[in-house]
Design an enzyme around this catalytic site. Structure first.
Site, PDB file in Angstrom:
ATOM      1  N   HIS A 255     -29.818 -26.693 -25.469  1.00  0.00           N
ATOM      2  CA  HIS A 255     -29.806 -26.472 -26.916  1.00  0.00           C
ATOM      3  C   HIS A 255     -28.498 -26.972 -27.532  1.00  0.00           C
ATOM      4  O   HIS A 255     -28.512 -27.734 -28.518  1.00  0.00           O
ATOM      5  CB  HIS A 255     -29.982 -24.971 -27.189  1.00  0.00           C
ATOM      6  CG  HIS A 255     -29.989 -24.590 -28.631  1.00  0.00           C
ATOM      7  ND1 HIS A 255     -31.145 -24.380 -29.347  1.00  0.00           N
ATOM      8  CD2 HIS A 255     -28.979 -24.388 -29.509  1.00  0.00           C
ATOM      9  CE1 HIS A 255     -30.851 -24.071 -30.593  1.00  0.00           C
ATOM     10  NE2 HIS A 255     -29.530 -24.065 -30.713  1.00  0.00           N
ATOM     11  N   GLU A 256     -27.380 -26.549 -26.951  1.00  0.00           N
ATOM     12  CA  GLU A 256     -26.091 -26.956 -27.509  1.00  0.00           C
ATOM     13  C   GLU A 256     -25.830 -28.444 -27.314  1.00  0.00           C
ATOM     14  O   GLU A 256     -25.159 -29.074 -28.133  1.00  0.00           O
ATOM     15  CB  GLU A 256     -24.961 -26.118 -26.902  1.00  0.00           C
ATOM     16  CG  GLU A 256     -25.065 -24.618 -27.179  1.00  0.00           C
ATOM     17  CD  GLU A 256     -25.219 -24.260 -28.650  1.00  0.00           C
ATOM     18  OE1 GLU A 256     -24.771 -25.033 -29.515  1.00  0.00           O
ATOM     19  OE2 GLU A 256     -25.803 -23.194 -28.940  1.00  0.00           O
ATOM     20  N   HIS A 259     -27.158 -30.259 -30.275  1.00  0.00           N
ATOM     21  CA  HIS A 259     -26.179 -30.277 -31.373  1.00  0.00           C
ATOM     22  C   HIS A 259     -25.072 -31.296 -31.098  1.00  0.00           C
ATOM     23  O   HIS A 259     -24.702 -32.095 -31.970  1.00  0.00           O
ATOM     24  CB  HIS A 259     -25.536 -28.898 -31.521  1.00  0.00           C
ATOM     25  CG  HIS A 259     -26.399 -27.861 -32.155  1.00  0.00           C
ATOM     26  ND1 HIS A 259     -26.953 -28.014 -33.417  1.00  0.00           N
ATOM     27  CD2 HIS A 259     -26.794 -26.630 -31.725  1.00  0.00           C
ATOM     28  CE1 HIS A 259     -27.644 -26.927 -33.732  1.00  0.00           C
ATOM     29  NE2 HIS A 259     -27.571 -26.076 -32.727  1.00  0.00           N
ATOM     30  N   GLU A 285     -30.262 -28.249 -36.310  1.00  0.00           N
ATOM     31  CA  GLU A 285     -31.099 -27.397 -35.470  1.00  0.00           C
ATOM     32  C   GLU A 285     -32.325 -28.152 -34.971  1.00  0.00           C
ATOM     33  O   GLU A 285     -32.836 -27.873 -33.888  1.00  0.00           O
ATOM     34  CB  GLU A 285     -31.510 -26.146 -36.241  1.00  0.00           C
ATOM     35  CG  GLU A 285     -32.084 -25.039 -35.385  1.00  0.00           C
ATOM     36  CD  GLU A 285     -31.087 -24.419 -34.413  1.00  0.00           C
ATOM     37  OE1 GLU A 285     -31.525 -23.663 -33.520  1.00  0.00           O
ATOM     38  OE2 GLU A 285     -29.866 -24.696 -34.529  1.00  0.00           O
TER      39      GLU A 285
END
Length: 490
Positions: A255-256, A259, A285
């Site tokens: 997830h990170e 980003h 996101e």
């Protein structure tokens, strides 16, 4: 001879560089700062915010903006961002901006301690102070309009609560219906056992590189709440470990990385300019969620991941990659938004969106927040919150004043649904590549069609350009219903 535009951009680059320094202080506070430094760090953050605020509302910026001319799309986009930031900074008193920075820096530590002790009452006075400051800021920005809409612009320029409410209202019925069907069906096996935490970190770094994260311009550390920090050539991420749940570490990392890859892949020509960072939190996101979910939790990729986990941890009780796919995507009861499955995640966000709108509007008092949260949670999820750390204390966002932020999580999921539909049309052998642990075609398509543009386009425009159609909730809902209908046979 330099022009007004040249002088404005030189000044703006210095401001952007100072903003990166402030971000690095925030990263340090969450990772390696000594606990005893909290009060001093709050003063440092407040002082730096005062400098940044003064630069953002410097009268020379207004003079330069009045004279500057944008000779091309990039220059016009720079002027648009600078004008927006200048107008915003000019409306917020400098002492309010500094007090917000000081208070939210201190509040983060108070929240963390209250969360650890499951003591909402210990955090409530601090939250009241943060909320009061953000209400003041919202009122200053709104010019008589809706303060919540004004705060939204910090995270999703162009969005309104009314538009989001309509989108979320369209999401809720199908999400609830899918959840009820899935939870009524036999569930895949849950993961069990103990997984070495140092091995989790080693695997997470390997997976980060697999998704294109450039470790020469980044690093992976541990924090209570995973996050990504920085832009350009210094983009850092954090993750967390749990000896009984390696998925927490693995998928927090993916997830990170979504980003971080966005920030690393922005055109280098935009470095330390307003275009050199993600255009909005919703678009940001969309990258973290498509990396984590549509790619990282796909049947193809989890087949590859299964082999990596066997290599890292040995036999962990699930030998069949297809069964492992079900385990990764298991829909389960739980309290924590960041640990929620794809089916229920957005219901967590909608709860927060509604509550924070009431807090900003003054129709919900902080003293009643815990009860309101628990009541809404039980109505939405069908069981009671057992402790504050699983309820109103679980998220860091309100402690640091991020009112208006939560909506962008679901908006990002909607954008990710649209991007995934377009990506599959563009990369016909996507599953074969993911099954081999090769994400380059997928991440390359996202880089070329979205990430490299940074802040060049407005949020909805960059999604529409990448997808070829206006963003809407349909693709996300269709994807969820197809995926979980197949896994659960409903």
């Amino acid at each position: 001879m330099s022009t007004a535009y040249d002088e404005l951009m030189a000044f703006t680059r210095e401001t952007e560089a100072l903003g990166q320094v402030a971000g690095r202080l925030g990263w340090d506070q969450e990772t390696t700062m000594p606990r005893g430094a909290a009060a001093q760090r709050a003063e440092e953050m407040g002082a730096l915010e005062s400098v940044l605020h003064a630069r953002r509302m410097d009268p020379r910026v207004g003079d330069w903006l009045a004279k500057a001319e944008g000779s091309d799309d990039e220059a016009r986009a720079h002027l648009r961002h600078i004008q927006r930031d200048f107008d915003r900074a000019s409306k917020v008193p400098a002492d309010l901006a500094a007090e917000l920075a000081r208070t939210t820096s201190m509040a983060q530590g108070i929240w963390a301690e209250a969360r650890a002790n499951d003591d909402f009452a210990a955090f409530a006075p601090t939250l009241e102070r943060v909320l009061d400051l953000r209400r003041q800021e919202g009122a200053a920005l709104a010019n008589g309009g809706d303060p919540y809409d004004a705060l939204l612009q910090d995270y999703e320029p162009g969005a309104t609560a009314a538009d989001l409410d309509a989108m979320f209202g369209a999401l809720r019925p199908r999400l609830v219906a899918l959840r009820d069907k899935v939870l009524g069906a036999p569930a895949p096996a849950a993961l069990s056992g103990t997984f070495d935490e140092s091995a989790q970190m080693k695997l997470s770094r390997h997976i980060a590189k697999t998704f294109g994260y450039d470790m020469s311009r980044g690093r992976v550390d541990k924090a209570v709440h995973p996050f990504s920090s920085g832009s350009g050539n210094d983009v850092r991420i954090t993750t967390r470990t749990n000896s009984e749940d390696p998925f927490n570490c693995i998928y927090s990392t993916i997830h990170e990385v979504g980003h971080a890859a966005y920030e690393q892949n922005i055109d280098q020509a935009y470095l330390l300019t307003p275009l050199g960072r993600g255009v909005s939190m919703g678009v940001h996101e969309s990258q973290s969620r498509i990396y984590e979910n549509q790619l990282g939790r796909s049947r193809a990729f989890t087949g590859w991941l299964h082999g990596q986990m066997v290599e890292a941890f040995g036999d962990f009780g699930i030998s069949d990659p297809d069964a492992f796919y079900g385990t990764v995507n298991r829909v389960h009861k739980g309290y924590i938004r960041t640990e929620s499955d794809e089916v229920q995640y957005n219901l967590h966000v909608l709860l927060r969106f509604d509550l924070e709108r009431q807090l900003i509007a003054g129709t919900l008092d902080v003293s009643d927040l815990e009860e309101a949260w628990n009541s809404r949670f039980e109505a939405d999820f069908g069981y009671a919150v057992d402790k504050p750390s699983n309820g109103a204390l679980q998220d860091v966002h309100w402690s640091v004043g991020l009112f208006g932020y939560f909506a962008t999580y679901t908006l990002g999921n909607v954008y990710a649904g649209c991007l995934h539909e377009a990506l599959r049309k563009a990369v016909s052998d996507l599953d074969a590549q993911l099954a081999a642990g090769d994400t380059t075609a997928a991440t390359g398509w996202l880089r070329d069609n979205l990430q490299r543009h940074g802040g060049l386009y407005e949020p909805r425009e960059v999604i529409e350009r990448a997808c070829g159609f206006a963003p809407n909730e349909g693709p996300l809902l269709d994807y969820l219903e197809a995926k979980f209908g197949e896994i659960y046979g409903v």
